[in-house]
Design a protein around this motif. Structure first.
Motif, PDB file in Angstrom:
ATOM      1  N   LYS A  40     -11.954  10.500 -40.391  1.00  0.00           N
ATOM      2  CA  LYS A  40     -12.029  11.918 -40.074  1.00  0.00           C
ATOM      3  C   LYS A  40     -10.663  12.596 -40.048  1.00  0.00           C
ATOM      4  CE  LYS A  40     -16.273  11.491 -37.341  1.00  0.00           C
ATOM      5  NZ  LYS A  40     -16.884  11.664 -36.010  1.00  0.00           N
ATOM      6  N   THR A  41      -9.616  11.841 -39.731  1.00  0.00           N
ATOM      7  CA  THR A  41      -8.280  12.426 -39.648  1.00  0.00           C
ATOM      8  C   THR A  41      -7.409  12.075 -40.846  1.00  0.00           C
ATOM      9  OG1 THR A  41      -7.502  10.538 -38.370  1.00  0.00           O
ATOM     10  CG2 THR A  41      -8.333  12.431 -37.133  1.00  0.00           C
ATOM     11  N   ASP A  42      -7.955  11.336 -41.805  1.00  0.00           N
ATOM     12  CA  ASP A  42      -7.217  10.955 -43.008  1.00  0.00           C
ATOM     13  C   ASP A  42      -7.638  11.901 -44.119  1.00  0.00           C
ATOM     14  OD1 ASP A  42      -5.695   9.700 -44.886  1.00  0.00           O
ATOM     15  OD2 ASP A  42      -6.943   7.904 -45.037  1.00  0.00           O
ATOM     16  N   VAL A  43      -6.865  12.965 -44.301  1.00  0.00           N
ATOM     17  CA  VAL A  43      -7.282  14.032 -45.205  1.00  0.00           C
ATOM     18  C   VAL A  43      -6.314  14.156 -46.377  1.00  0.00           C
ATOM     19  CG1 VAL A  43      -8.408  15.292 -43.337  1.00  0.00           C
ATOM     20  CG2 VAL A  43      -6.034  15.827 -43.915  1.00  0.00           C
ATOM     21  N   VAL A  44      -6.791  14.800 -47.431  1.00  0.00           N
ATOM     22  CA  VAL A  44      -5.985  15.038 -48.613  1.00  0.00           C
ATOM     23  C   VAL A  44      -6.419  16.365 -49.219  1.00  0.00           C
ATOM     24  CG1 VAL A  44      -7.555  13.821 -50.185  1.00  0.00           C
ATOM     25  CG2 VAL A  44      -5.115  13.983 -50.753  1.00  0.00           C
ATOM     26  N   ALA A  50      -1.121  17.482 -56.617  1.00  0.00           N
ATOM     27  CA  ALA A  50      -0.294  18.252 -57.547  1.00  0.00           C
ATOM     28  C   ALA A  50       1.187  18.074 -57.226  1.00  0.00           C
ATOM     29  CB  ALA A  50      -0.679  19.731 -57.483  1.00  0.00           C
ATOM     30  N   ALA A  51       1.519  18.040 -55.948  1.00  0.00           N
ATOM     31  CA  ALA A  51       2.920  17.853 -55.562  1.00  0.00           C
ATOM     32  C   ALA A  51       3.411  16.475 -55.980  1.00  0.00           C
ATOM     33  CB  ALA A  51       3.076  18.048 -54.057  1.00  0.00           C
ATOM     34  N   GLN A  52       2.582  15.438 -55.795  1.00  0.00           N
ATOM     35  CA  GLN A  52       3.001  14.100 -56.203  1.00  0.00           C
ATOM     36  C   GLN A  52       3.213  14.039 -57.710  1.00  0.00           C
ATOM     37  OE1 GLN A  52       1.771  10.456 -54.231  1.00  0.00           O
ATOM     38  NE2 GLN A  52       0.844   9.776 -56.141  1.00  0.00           N
ATOM     39  N   ARG A  53       2.312  14.648 -58.461  1.00  0.00           N
ATOM     40  CA  ARG A  53       2.482  14.643 -59.916  1.00  0.00           C
ATOM     41  C   ARG A  53       3.789  15.319 -60.316  1.00  0.00           C
ATOM     42  NH1 ARG A  53      -3.319  15.437 -59.766  1.00  0.00           N
ATOM     43  NH2 ARG A  53      -3.066  17.699 -59.879  1.00  0.00           N
ATOM     44  N   ARG A  54       4.135  16.395 -59.645  1.00  0.00           N
ATOM     45  CA  ARG A  54       5.389  17.111 -59.974  1.00  0.00           C
ATOM     46  C   ARG A  54       6.602  16.271 -59.609  1.00  0.00           C
ATOM     47  NH1 ARG A  54       8.526  18.970 -62.976  1.00  0.00           N
ATOM     48  NH2 ARG A  54       9.858  20.752 -62.475  1.00  0.00           N
ATOM     49  N   VAL A  55       6.568  15.613 -58.450  1.00  0.00           N
ATOM     50  CA  VAL A  55       7.670  14.727 -58.067  1.00  0.00           C
ATOM     51  C   VAL A  55       7.879  13.657 -59.131  1.00  0.00           C
ATOM     52  CG1 VAL A  55       8.394  12.958 -56.415  1.00  0.00           C
ATOM     53  CG2 VAL A  55       7.447  15.109 -55.584  1.00  0.00           C
ATOM     54  N   GLU A  72      -0.719   9.098 -52.930  1.00  0.00           N
ATOM     55  CA  GLU A  72      -1.926   9.601 -53.578  1.00  0.00           C
ATOM     56  C   GLU A  72      -2.149   8.965 -54.945  1.00  0.00           C
ATOM     57  OE1 GLU A  72      -3.565  11.140 -51.502  1.00  0.00           O
ATOM     58  OE2 GLU A  72      -1.983  11.778 -50.123  1.00  0.00           O
ATOM     59  N   GLU A  73      -3.397   9.111 -55.422  1.00  0.00           N
ATOM     60  CA  GLU A  73      -3.805   8.709 -56.759  1.00  0.00           C
ATOM     61  C   GLU A  73      -3.566   7.223 -56.992  1.00  0.00           C
ATOM     62  OE1 GLU A  73      -2.016  11.994 -59.110  1.00  0.00           O
ATOM     63  OE2 GLU A  73      -4.040  12.858 -59.073  1.00  0.00           O
ATOM     64  N   ASP A  84      14.206  -1.326 -59.427  1.00  0.00           N
ATOM     65  CA  ASP A  84      14.369   0.047 -58.955  1.00  0.00           C
ATOM     66  C   ASP A  84      13.006   0.681 -58.747  1.00  0.00           C
ATOM     67  OD1 ASP A  84      17.232   0.348 -58.882  1.00  0.00           O
ATOM     68  OD2 ASP A  84      17.187   0.215 -61.070  1.00  0.00           O
ATOM     69  N   VAL A  85      12.819   1.284 -57.581  1.00  0.00           N
ATOM     70  CA  VAL A  85      11.528   1.822 -57.175  1.00  0.00           C
ATOM     71  C   VAL A  85      11.738   3.183 -56.518  1.00  0.00           C
ATOM     72  CG1 VAL A  85       9.465   1.417 -55.773  1.00  0.00           C
ATOM     73  CG2 VAL A  85      10.701  -0.528 -56.748  1.00  0.00           C
ATOM     74  N   TRP A  86      10.790   4.072 -56.704  1.00  0.00           N
ATOM     75  CA  TRP A  86      10.768   5.363 -56.018  1.00  0.00           C
ATOM     76  C   TRP A  86       9.555   5.398 -55.090  1.00  0.00           C
ATOM     77  CZ3 TRP A  86      14.708   8.875 -56.790  1.00  0.00           C
ATOM     78  CH2 TRP A  86      15.587   8.585 -57.845  1.00  0.00           C
ATOM     79  N   ILE A  87       9.767   5.848 -53.860  1.00  0.00           N
ATOM     80  CA  ILE A  87       8.700   5.932 -52.870  1.00  0.00           C
ATOM     81  C   ILE A  87       8.479   7.395 -52.527  1.00  0.00           C
ATOM     82  CG2 ILE A  87       7.916   5.208 -50.586  1.00  0.00           C
ATOM     83  CD1 ILE A  87       9.855   2.843 -50.799  1.00  0.00           C
ATOM     84  N   ILE A  88       7.229   7.844 -52.662  1.00  0.00           N
ATOM     85  CA  ILE A  88       6.920   9.273 -52.590  1.00  0.00           C
ATOM     86  C   ILE A  88       5.833   9.550 -51.549  1.00  0.00           C
ATOM     87  CG2 ILE A  88       5.983  11.242 -53.880  1.00  0.00           C
ATOM     88  CD1 ILE A  88       6.863   9.762 -56.435  1.00  0.00           C
ATOM     89  N   ASP A  89       6.054  10.564 -50.749  1.00  0.00           N
ATOM     90  CA  ASP A  89       4.959  11.170 -49.978  1.00  0.00           C
ATOM     91  C   ASP A  89       4.988  12.659 -50.283  1.00  0.00           C
ATOM     92  OD1 ASP A  89       3.011  11.984 -48.224  1.00  0.00           O
ATOM     93  OD2 ASP A  89       3.657  10.654 -46.622  1.00  0.00           O
ATOM     94  N   PRO A  90       4.028  13.159 -51.060  1.00  0.00           N
ATOM     95  CA  PRO A  90       4.091  14.565 -51.477  1.00  0.00           C
ATOM     96  C   PRO A  90       3.973  15.542 -50.317  1.00  0.00           C
ATOM     97  CG  PRO A  90       1.992  13.589 -52.081  1.00  0.00           C
ATOM     98  CD  PRO A  90       2.854  12.469 -51.608  1.00  0.00           C
ATOM     99  N   ILE A  91       3.116  15.220 -49.341  1.00  0.00           N
ATOM    100  CA  ILE A  91       3.025  16.019 -48.111  1.00  0.00           C
ATOM    101  C   ILE A  91       2.854  15.037 -46.957  1.00  0.00           C
ATOM    102  CG2 ILE A  91       1.816  17.814 -46.826  1.00  0.00           C
ATOM    103  CD1 ILE A  91       0.747  18.927 -49.443  1.00  0.00           C
TER     104      ILE A  91
END
Length: 265
Positions: A40-44, A50-55, A72-73, A84-91
């Protein structure tokens, strides 16, 4: 010269985080659809995706072959030990985002062989940008450092990450430990902002006993360390992206914070 001007991965991390945050900001305080993921509290929202795709687009312009770990995704969900790795949280702080609360950030960290080398957290609704690289941590271009408070009874400490409904006794225990040992408690609902506040002196510590996700933590942990603070696991060993628990401090009275995190049933 800023770190982002002198370190290529930090420059890309900042550019990617800014680009992603701009996409996310377009949906902030807008009538955006909210989907439930695992609880219930795990939302997207589509803004997250869209932000992750842009990053990723910005990162791929410079580093097309690097691995990407993203919330995401279909990106990787665990950090490879080599390369070498990139770690992303879009929001980070999506629950805040969908409630029109400005405590959220777009987070990007660059990691080499499991260790962070650059990080950027951009919070457009607050007007704050946190950067960390080899030469230290900056907020809005100014050098940042952890708090110099030494007395635990003057500390502000945050319970961070998330305890699901079947672990609320642990959540309550962490909160009790904080209010009994320290001056006050904060909970922001955004782990990266919480860690950024430890790095810049707004908080003296942050604790959890759960295993956090790398996208919620790696950038902020690096910022704290580069600002002079300490981050360990529950055993007091240097925190890693796969550690159990997270105990962050300004380096003063770290043992008291460890004791609080350990004293959770």
């Amino acid at each position: 010269m800023s770190d982002a001007q002198t370190d290529p991965r930090l420059a890309v991390a900042e550019r990617a985080a800014r680009a992603g945050s701009e996409v996310a900001a377009e949906g902030f305080r807008d009538d955006i659809d909210v989907e439930i993921k695992s609880g219930k509290t795990d939302v997207v929202t589509e803004a997250d995706r869209a932000a992750q795709r842009r990053v990723i687009e910005v990162i791929r312009e410079e580093y097309p072959d690097d691995a990407v770990v993203g919330e995401e995704e279909d990106e990787l969900k665990a950090v490879p030990e080599a390369g070498d790795v990139w770690i992303i949280d879009p929001i980070d702080g999506t629950n805040n985002f969908v409630r029109s609360t400005p405590l959220w950030t777009t987070s990007v960290a660059a990691v080499r062989d499991g260790e962070p080398v650059a990080a950027a957290n951009v919070s457009p609704a607050l007007g704050d940008t946190y950067l960390a690289g080899p030469d230290g941590t900056r907020r809005n271009g100014e050098p940042a450092s952890v708090s110099d408070k030494t007395d635990p009874e003057t500390f502000a400490v945050a319970p961070t990450i998330w305890w699901d409904f079947d672990r609320r006794d642990e959540y309550a225990a962490v909160c009790r430990e904080i209010v009994e040992r320290f001056a006050d408690m904060r909970r922001l609902g955004c782990a990266q902002l919480t860690l950024g506040m430890v790095a810049t002196g707004g908080l003296e510590g942050a604790i959890t006993n759960v295993v956090p996700n790398p996208w919620d933590t790696v950038a902020g942990v690096y910022m704290i360390r580069q600002a002079g603070g300490v981050v360990t696991d529950l055993d007091g060993e240097p925190w890693r992206h796969d550690s159990e628990g997270l105990v962050a401090s300004n380096g003063e009275a770290h043992e008291e914070l460890l004791a609080a995190a350990r004293n959770v049933p």
